[in-house]
Write an enzyme that holds these catalytic residues in place. Structure first.
Site, PDB file in Angstrom:
ATOM      1  N   GLY A 139     -41.220 -22.107  49.686  1.00  0.00           N
ATOM      2  CA  GLY A 139     -41.280 -23.482  50.069  1.00  0.00           C
ATOM      3  C   GLY A 139     -42.391 -23.974  50.969  1.00  0.00           C
ATOM      4  CD  GLU A 140     -46.185 -27.021  53.144  1.00  0.00           C
ATOM      5  OE1 GLU A 140     -46.798 -25.964  53.082  1.00  0.00           O
ATOM      6  OE2 GLU A 140     -46.012 -27.445  54.362  1.00  0.00           O
ATOM      7  CB  CYS A 187     -42.874 -23.894  46.555  1.00  0.00           C
ATOM      8  SG  CYS A 187     -44.129 -24.663  47.541  1.00  0.00           S
ATOM      9  CB  CYS A 208     -47.568 -18.019  46.651  1.00  0.00           C
ATOM     10  SG  CYS A 208     -46.149 -18.235  46.931  1.00  0.00           S
ATOM     11  CB  CYS A 211     -39.983 -14.399  56.854  1.00  0.00           C
ATOM     12  SG  CYS A 211     -41.023 -15.493  55.758  1.00  0.00           S
ATOM     13  CG  ASN A 261     -54.945 -18.665  51.492  1.00  0.00           C
ATOM     14  OD1 ASN A 261     -55.163 -17.736  52.625  1.00  0.00           O
ATOM     15  ND2 ASN A 261     -53.936 -19.294  51.207  1.00  0.00           N
ATOM     16  CG  ASN A 304     -48.617  -8.716  50.233  1.00  0.00           C
ATOM     17  OD1 ASN A 304     -49.025  -7.386  50.031  1.00  0.00           O
ATOM     18  ND2 ASN A 304     -48.259  -9.293  50.955  1.00  0.00           N
ATOM     19  CB  SER A 364     -51.924 -21.291  53.794  1.00  0.00           C
ATOM     20  OG  SER A 364     -51.065 -20.257  54.116  1.00  0.00           O
ATOM     21  CB  SER A 390     -46.661 -20.863  57.773  1.00  0.00           C
ATOM     22  OG  SER A 390     -47.852 -20.702  56.852  1.00  0.00           O
ATOM     23  CB  CYS A 421     -47.621 -12.844  52.914  1.00  0.00           C
ATOM     24  SG  CYS A 421     -47.359 -12.685  54.375  1.00  0.00           S
ATOM     25  CD  GLU A 445     -36.462 -12.856  46.649  1.00  0.00           C
ATOM     26  OE1 GLU A 445     -35.844 -12.301  46.072  1.00  0.00           O
ATOM     27  OE2 GLU A 445     -37.531 -13.067  46.984  1.00  0.00           O
ATOM     28  CB  CYS A 479     -50.176 -21.193  46.376  1.00  0.00           C
ATOM     29  SG  CYS A 479     -50.185 -22.581  47.494  1.00  0.00           S
TER      30      CYS A 479
HETATM   31 FE1  SF4 Z   1     -45.345 -23.048  48.203  1.00  0.00          FE
HETATM   32 FE2  SF4 Z   1     -46.193 -21.605  50.566  1.00  0.00          FE
HETATM   33 FE3  SF4 Z   1     -46.019 -20.252  47.890  1.00  0.00          FE
HETATM   34 FE4  SF4 Z   1     -48.206 -22.121  48.468  1.00  0.00          FE
HETATM   35  S1  SF4 Z   1     -47.813 -20.557  49.608  1.00  0.00           S
HETATM   36  S2  SF4 Z   1     -46.706 -22.010  46.789  1.00  0.00           S
HETATM   37  S3  SF4 Z   1     -46.701 -23.422  49.950  1.00  0.00           S
HETATM   38  S4  SF4 Z   1     -44.400 -21.196  49.098  1.00  0.00           S
END
Ligand code: SF4
Length: 350
Positions: free
Chosen positions: A157-158, A110, A117, A103, A214, A288, A212, A189, A331, A90, A114
């Site tokens: 993804g990272e 990923c 997310c 974005c 947090n 979110n 990030s 990011s 996000c 996406e 996290c």
């Molecule tokens: Fe992966 Fe970024 Fe989601 Fe963390 S915030 S799980 S690094 S996509």
């Protein structure tokens, strides 16, 4: 047949040399592919007919297939794309007056996991290749007819776990024979991978970096972002200080505010103490929610209170209005695989 868009500029130029093309041909072809986004070799009108036929005999031109578009009234458009291997990703277009930001995703799923997310709940499927990253920009531009001004690597993804492909994508997005988007309008990011932060500090283009964060303690951060067990806050901030020393560029810290988890008065003090010697901007992002998540977003008043308490202690604090939350485009809400599993999406024509 080879997908010509899978070739980097260097690979295309080397291949052209081996085939006896005039030296400027590779640049012309690359420009048609990445700046003008053509569908066929026939559209490359400044190449002679024989050359175009030669290209069409040996190559194809690929595109990501859009399978679903969701628009929200606040100016976010989320597009789900199907990749050649049927995996789904996406990308989101955020339209905000004169700022038009796309974005992009860098991985399918990923591995970082996290808990704040939706993508993190999918697990990891594979890395995207550089051209699959850049094609998300073309796909959104084609679908909307609107050109982006800014690109953020904040989708699924990272990016630092797929760094070489991410940086190749950045080169094409920035280059004169690619999309010509200024480096300062490109932001990567990361969840905070120190070696990636150090590597990006040496990257020649002046792209922007967002971290990030947090949480203000390792205990809470490890609960929200398991990667913190490997790279605790201190290690991440040490790398950020090195990044600043080398680049003189200010970083952005993203801080997702979760009700009664990381928005306590103590967090304000700890956050200001952690960041006090780092030239930075803090972006507060109200959490979110997504299906299955145990966390809650703080009230708008609580978000405001946190920002006002932080503001005198740190120089630049902003609250990010997350657009697209209603269509799960905000996000931390991207999860194409789950969406498709439940909805049986069909390719969208036109
Ligand atoms: Fe992966 Fe970024 Fe989601 Fe963390 S915030 S799980 S690094 S996509």
């Amino acid at each position: 047949m080879t997908d010509i868009k899978s070739l980097t500029f260097k690979q295309l130029a080397r291949m052209g040399e081996q085939r006896g093309w005039e030296p400027y041909r590779a640049r012309q072809v690359f420009l048609w592919l990445w700046q003008k986004d053509v569908n066929s070799f026939a559209e490359m009108t400044n190449l002679n007919k024989t050359f175009r036929q030669h290209l069409a005999r040996d190559f194809i031109i690929s595109h990501l297939i859009p399978v679903r578009t969701c628009s929200s009234s606040d100016g976010a458009i989320k597009i789900t794309f199907r990749l050649h291997d049927n995996n789904l990703i996406e990308s989101v277009f955020i339209l905000d007056e004169d700022r038009r930001t796309i974005c992009v995703s860098t991985q399918v799923g990923c591995p970082v996991g996290c808990r704040i997310c939706a993508t993190g709940q999918l697990g990891f499927i594979r890395n995207l290749q550089w051209f699959e990253i850049v094609e998300q920009i073309q796909g959104i531009t084609r679908a909307t007819g609107i050109k982006p001004t800014n690109i953020v690597f904040m989708g699924m993804g990272e990016p630092f776990l797929n760094l070489s492909q991410t940086l190749e994508a950045v080169r094409v997005i920035n280059s004169d024979w690619g999309m010509k988007i200024g480096a300062r309008r490109i932001t990567i990011s990361t969840a905070g991978i120190p070696q990636g932060i150090r590597q990006i500090a040496r990257f020649p283009l002046q792209i922007r970096l967002a971290i990030s964060l947090n949480a203000t303690t390792d205990e809470i951060r490890s609960q929200l972002m398991p990667i913190n067990r490997q790279y605790p806050i201190k290690q991440v901030l040490k790398a950020v200080k090195e990044y600043h020393r080398l680049t003189r560029r200010r970083v952005t810290f993203e801080y997702v505010l979760i009700d009664r988890i990381n928005n306590l008065p103590e967090d304000v003090l700890r956050l200001s103490s952690l960041l006090k010697n780092i030239p930075c901007k803090i972006n507060l992002i109200p959490f979110n929610p997504f299906p299955g998540s145990p966390f809650k977003s703080p009230s708008p008043q609580a978000v405001q209170k946190f920002a006002l308490a932080l503001y005198p202690l740190l120089p630049a604090v902003t609250i990010r209005k997350s657009k697209g939350a209603k269509v799960l485009a905000g996000c931390g809400q991207l999860a194409a695989v789950t969406a498709v599993r439940h909805n049986k999406l069909e390719p969208q024509i036109g």
